[in-house]
Write a protein that holds these residues in place. Structure first.
Motif, PDB file in Angstrom:
ATOM      1  N   SER A 702      87.021 -24.244   0.740  1.00 15.40           N
ATOM      2  CA  SER A 702      86.587 -23.256   1.722  1.00 15.40           C
ATOM      3  C   SER A 702      87.620 -22.147   1.828  1.00 15.40           C
ATOM      4  N   LYS A 703      87.123 -20.918   2.013  1.00 13.83           N
ATOM      5  CA  LYS A 703      88.029 -19.795   2.228  1.00 13.83           C
ATOM      6  C   LYS A 703      88.652 -19.895   3.618  1.00 13.83           C
ATOM      7  N   ILE A 704      89.921 -19.510   3.709  1.00  7.43           N
ATOM      8  CA  ILE A 704      90.595 -19.483   5.015  1.00  7.43           C
ATOM      9  C   ILE A 704      90.684 -18.027   5.474  1.00  7.43           C
ATOM     10  N   TYR A 705      91.451 -17.238   4.789  1.00 10.39           N
ATOM     11  CA  TYR A 705      91.493 -15.793   5.014  1.00 10.39           C
ATOM     12  C   TYR A 705      92.250 -15.153   3.862  1.00 10.39           C
ATOM     13  N   GLY A 706      91.925 -13.894   3.621  1.00  6.42           N
ATOM     14  CA  GLY A 706      92.582 -13.189   2.529  1.00  6.42           C
ATOM     15  C   GLY A 706      92.412 -13.932   1.222  1.00  6.42           C
ATOM     16  N   TYR A 707      93.519 -14.093   0.503  1.00  2.48           N
ATOM     17  CA  TYR A 707      93.460 -14.844  -0.751  1.00  2.48           C
ATOM     18  C   TYR A 707      93.877 -16.299  -0.560  1.00  2.48           C
ATOM     19  N   PHE A 708      93.858 -16.786   0.673  1.00  4.38           N
ATOM     20  CA  PHE A 708      94.181 -18.184   0.947  1.00  4.38           C
ATOM     21  C   PHE A 708      92.894 -19.002   1.065  1.00  4.38           C
ATOM     22  N   ASP A 709      92.819 -20.075   0.272  1.00  2.00           N
ATOM     23  CA  ASP A 709      91.713 -21.019   0.331  1.00  2.00           C
ATOM     24  C   ASP A 709      92.254 -22.399   0.687  1.00  2.00           C
ATOM     25  N   GLY A 710      91.397 -23.193   1.300  1.00  3.24           N
ATOM     26  CA  GLY A 710      91.764 -24.560   1.639  1.00  3.24           C
ATOM     27  C   GLY A 710      90.859 -25.547   0.932  1.00  3.24           C
ATOM     28  N   ALA A 711      91.288 -26.800   0.862  1.00  6.13           N
ATOM     29  CA  ALA A 711      90.489 -27.828   0.198  1.00  6.13           C
ATOM     30  C   ALA A 711      90.733 -29.174   0.857  1.00  6.13           C
ATOM     31  N   PHE A 712      89.685 -29.984   0.880  1.00  2.74           N
ATOM     32  CA  PHE A 712      89.794 -31.386   1.280  1.00  2.74           C
ATOM     33  C   PHE A 712      89.242 -32.213   0.127  1.00  2.74           C
ATOM     34  N   PHE A 713      89.962 -33.234  -0.301  1.00  2.62           N
ATOM     35  CA  PHE A 713      89.533 -33.966  -1.487  1.00  2.62           C
ATOM     36  C   PHE A 713      89.657 -35.478  -1.301  1.00  2.62           C
ATOM     37  N   VAL A 714      88.861 -36.180  -2.091  1.00  2.15           N
ATOM     38  CA  VAL A 714      88.916 -37.630  -2.198  1.00  2.15           C
ATOM     39  C   VAL A 714      88.878 -37.965  -3.682  1.00  2.15           C
ATOM     40  N   ASP A 715      89.887 -38.708  -4.161  1.00  5.24           N
ATOM     41  CA  ASP A 715      89.969 -39.112  -5.562  1.00  5.24           C
ATOM     42  C   ASP A 715      89.897 -40.624  -5.659  1.00  5.24           C
ATOM     43  N   ILE A 716      89.161 -41.125  -6.629  1.00  2.00           N
ATOM     44  CA  ILE A 716      89.078 -42.567  -6.865  1.00  2.00           C
ATOM     45  C   ILE A 716      89.269 -42.835  -8.357  1.00  2.00           C
ATOM     46  N   GLY A 717      89.761 -44.031  -8.711  1.00  2.00           N
ATOM     47  CA  GLY A 717      89.882 -44.378 -10.115  1.00  2.00           C
ATOM     48  C   GLY A 717      91.032 -45.310 -10.400  1.00  2.00           C
ATOM     49  N   ASN A 718      91.197 -45.614 -11.694  1.00  2.96           N
ATOM     50  CA  ASN A 718      92.279 -46.482 -12.151  1.00  2.96           C
ATOM     51  C   ASN A 718      92.200 -46.589 -13.669  1.00  2.96           C
ATOM     52  N   THR A 719      93.168 -47.270 -14.256  1.00  5.40           N
ATOM     53  CA  THR A 719      93.127 -47.630 -15.668  1.00  5.40           C
ATOM     54  C   THR A 719      93.206 -49.155 -15.786  1.00  5.40           C
ATOM     55  N   TRP A 720      92.758 -49.666 -16.932  1.00  5.23           N
ATOM     56  CA  TRP A 720      92.825 -51.095 -17.212  1.00  5.23           C
ATOM     57  C   TRP A 720      93.137 -51.298 -18.686  1.00  5.23           C
ATOM     58  N   THR A 721      93.471 -52.537 -19.042  1.00  5.83           N
ATOM     59  CA  THR A 721      93.615 -52.935 -20.442  1.00  5.83           C
ATOM     60  C   THR A 721      92.459 -53.861 -20.809  1.00  5.83           C
TER      61      THR A 721
END
Length: 804
Positions: A702-721
């Motif tokens: 989402s835009k905040i003001y001017g050239y400043f933008d904000g973000a909210f994120f959720v990341d999921i995952g992993n690695t395995w053998t």
């Protein structure tokens, strides 16, 4: 130092004083505090909201303040327009004096340089006078209620609704004023939309009617759907494109007329498409092509024009020298004598000739004679050599490290439009010893590579293959490179060679790459302490030692990228990208005797690797978007690899473009728990390679003001053998527990979008940590209880560009 303290103190006082958004408003002025749109049921509310001419300033929740306004008001406070006006007058006076001198005699180099400087300074001053200082341009002025703009908004909303079939729509607004604040409500009454009941075309030109009938399935105006003005615009463009691709060179949208007939009782629309004939003829002409004329001008007047001429495939070439391949150039020209004029082929010809990187410009004109067109392609040769030298320094461990790089680009190397590229870089860098020795040491690095890019497939294909595949922009890239690193712990050398084929579809929606050969020879000389460290890491499941073994790693691979609706442009439309990658390592070893690798000093590897990376971008409103990425990868060693992959072929999780709550390459694998430090936190010093990767990243921007933008994120995952690893318990993939080992990270981000560059700062927070014991893996509450949570729970990432 004292001045800086006073400035900071005054700035803080101003920010505190500006907390009141209405402070300083004059009599009769009201701050636009809240805007709502009511009554929207069937139309697009976000589109209507986008028409609002006076939107409230972005405010910080709970605090009821606006950072944008605070920055702007601070800029106003220190802004002095009279100083800029005086500066402008001085510059104008000096510029006039220099111009007066130039009327009587030629200016000296120093005076010309000064005149250019004055023009630059004037542009800067004019910008400050029009838009204010840096703080005023960065922040936002207060939005003051303007009844004229509010009335204009209601009119624009009315136009929007009518253009979308709501012909009887009514728009109005209500405004309430209290405590110097204005609250505006836009009232919408849509009524019933009008539906397209019929759509038909009228024309006296039988050829055009036949062509449109044959392509009527592509009509943009659909019977049974709500009337939409944009569909008429799209249909107008479609008809023009269709006719221009079928010989109608002089046809344009101005010959198209649309009549809309309304049935106000049944709420139905009948649309008539009328194609008018040109005033000078009874019908539109269909043009065919004559032979093509192709001209290359020399790069500058210093070259002698030898006026070399030759004819190939009905194309007359006139070159300033006979140093260009007519066969290669003609394979990028999609205009043929006797064919109908086709605008798409003209545009594609221009684009593909530009892709050769031989010409400064490509212009295509047509001479007309009756209904015959003679294409004339005018180009100018590009400079044959492009040389770039760079001298600089990097600072690592507080020690400056100078470097020098050189690149050379040679166009038309063998007179067949080949591009030769040479790169060389040498540098020093300060590094800390990996074996724990004290002090800072010098690391010497040298990289060099040479490659040749051929504008065709270097394959034993048929004679006509050059013409057949030219429209797909085929390229064959051959490369040989050398890399040398000299550190206190080791000396590592590698030689690599690549033969790759690239091509893409005409609409650029699919891009293909096949690496027929990617071979690497590696050798190194390790110190005893570093060898012992690598052995220790190997016992912990980290096979970094494979990067230093004398080895030969070869593979063949292929990649295809599907780019839907220009993903990466981040426009207002939905877009997605899907990348599929497959690699087979050591494939040729399947055809030799197993004794071939026994007793040799080199290590060999055989493996299969697959990766699927899907990304999607979905605009929600004008200033808000949702984006996500799903990334799945599998890498499986077999044969002579003895269950081990080359180190760079493993998958890793974590980092600024992955699961951002974990440090780069430190997440996983599975539920493996790293060693703990004295304070009980995990020791994330070592990378954790895996053979199976799953990542899912979801981000609201989402835009905040001017050239400043904000973000909210959720990341999921992993690695395995694939198989159990005694050195890393819980690392292997099992169906009955893998879903319990998916890591979850969340966080917020701040982005500075300068159009040409995006600077990103993300704060990732571990929410579910699979390295902990079952029942103790949810740790997000620790962050809220004691900011910034447990040690290592919060990770900051700095990056350039969006994460995906």
């Amino acid at each position: 130092m004292n001045k800086a303290k006073y400035i900071n103190f005054l700035f803080l006082l101003f920010l505190i004083s500006s907390c009141s958004l209405t402070k300083g408003l004059k009599e009769g002025q009201y701050l636009v505090y809240d805007v709502k749109v009511e009554g929207v049921k069937k139309s697009d509310k976000s589109d209507l909201s986008g028409l609002i001419q006076q939107a409230p300033n972005t405010r910080i929740p709970l605090l009821n303040t606006s950072a944008g306004i605070s920055i702007y008001r601070f800029g106003e406070w220190i802004y002095d327009s009279t100083r800029h006006i005086r500066k402008q007058d001085e510059l104008l006076m000096e510029r006039n004096e220099l111009r007066e001198i130039s009327t009587s005699k030629q200016l000296s180099k120093k005076q010309i340089k000064r005149l250019n400087k004055i023009n630059d300074n004037l542009a800067s001053v004019e910008k400050k006078l029009e838009f204010g200082n840096f703080f005023m341009r960065t922040g936002n002025p207060r939005v003051i209620f303007d009844s004229a703009l509010t009335e204009e908004t209601t009119r624009q909303m009315k136009y929007y609704l009518v253009n979308n079939g709501f012909f009887d729509a009514e728009t109005n607004f209500e405004a309430s004023f209290k405590n110097k604040k204005a609250r505006i409500t836009y009232l919408i009454k849509e009524h019933e939309p009008y539906v397209v009941d019929s759509f038909y075309t009228k024309s006296d030109d039988e050829g055009i009617l036949t062509l449109l009938t044959q392509n009527q399935n592509d009509n943009q105006i659909k019977v049974g759907e709500n009337y939409n003005q944009n569909s008429i615009t799209r249909e107008r463009q479609r008809v023009e494109d269709l006719l221009k691709d079928n010989g109608y060179y002089t046809f344009s949208k101005s010959f198209l007329e649309y009549n809309v007939y309304k049935d106000t009782v049944e709420k139905k629309i009948n649309i008539e498409e009328v194609i008018r004939n040109p005033s000078f003829s009874e019908k539109h002409k269909v043009y065919t092509l004559d032979s093509i004329y192709f001209s290359i001008d020399p790069p500058s007047d210093a070259f002698i024009n030898n006026a070399y001429q030759k004819k190939h495939r009905d194309i007359v070439f006139e070159l300033y020298d006979d140093r260009y391949s007519e066969k290669i150039i003609s394979s990028r020209i999609f205009l043929e004598k006797g064919n109908l004029y086709n605008r798409t082929n003209v545009i594609e010809t221009q684009r593909q000739l530009a892709n050769l990187d031989l010409f400064r410009f490509v212009n295509i004109a047509f001479d007309t004679l009756g209904n015959v067109l003679r294409p004339r392609i005018y180009t100018q040769s590009n400079q044959k050599y492009l040389i770039t030298n760079q001298l600089g320094a990097t600072i690592t461990e507080q020690v400056p490290g100078p470097f020098f790089s050189h690149s050379l680009r040679n166009r038309n190397l063998f007179r067949g439009a080949e591009i030769f590229e040479f790169f060389f870089r040498a540098g020093l860098e300060g590094v800390v010893s990996a074996t724990g020795e004290g002090g800072v040491f010098r690391s010497r690095e040298l990289n060099t590579s040479a490659s040749v890019i051929f504008p065709q497939f270097l394959l034993p294909l048929s004679v006509n293959s050059l013409e057949k595949f030219g429209r797909y922009n085929p390229r064959t890239r051959t490369l040989i490179g050398y890399n040398y690193v000299n550190r206190p712990e080791y000396i590592r050398e590698s030689v690599n060679g690549v033969i790759a084929y690239n091509w893409n579809t005409r609409n650029l929606k699919q891009q293909y790459t096949v690496n027929a050969l990617d071979a690497n020879f590696i050798r190194s000389n390790l110190s005893d302490d570093f060898r012992a460290l690598l052995k220790g890491l190997e016992e912990q499941g980290n096979n970094l030692i494979n990067s230093f073994l004398p080895s030969y790693v070869s593979s063949i691979s292929g990649q295809v990228i599907f780019n839907f609706n220009q993903y990466g442009a981040f426009q207002k439309n939905k877009a997605s990208l899907w990348r599929l990658f497959f690699e087979s390592g050591g494939t040729t070893l399947n055809f030799v005797n197993s004794n071939f690798v026994e007793g040799r000093n080199l290590a060999y590897f055989q493996f299969l690797k697959f990766q699927s990376d899907y990304r999607r971008y979905i605009p929600i409103t004008k200033d808000q978007t949702f984006a996500y990425r799903l990334n799945l990868g599998i890498a499986k060693p077999y044969g002579v690899s003895n269950g081990v992959l080359p180190y760079e072929k493993y998958f890793f999780a974590g980092g600024s473009t992955g699961i951002r709550a974990w440090q780069p390459r430190r997440l996983g694998p599975g539920s493996f728990a790293p060693d703990t430090l004295s304070d009980g936190s995990f020791d994330y010093r070592f990378e954790q390679p895996g053979e199976i990767l799953f990542e899912g990243m979801f981000e609201f921007r989402s835009k905040i003001y001017g050239y400043f933008d904000g973000a909210f994120f959720v990341d999921i995952g992993n690695t395995w053998t694939f198989v159990a690893d005694d050195s890393r318990p819980g690392a292997n993939f099992e169906f009955n527990r893998f879903y319990k080992e998916i890591a979850v990270g969340t966080g917020v981000g701040l982005r500075m979008d300068f159009d040409f560059l995006v600077v990103r700062l993300d704060m990732g927070i571990k929410a579910v940590d699979p390295a902990r014991q079952p029942g103790q893996r949810y740790i997000l509450n620790s962050f809220f209880r004691n900011f910034p949570g447990q040690r290592g729970q919060t990770v900051f990432n700095i990056g350039i560009g969006y994460p995906f």
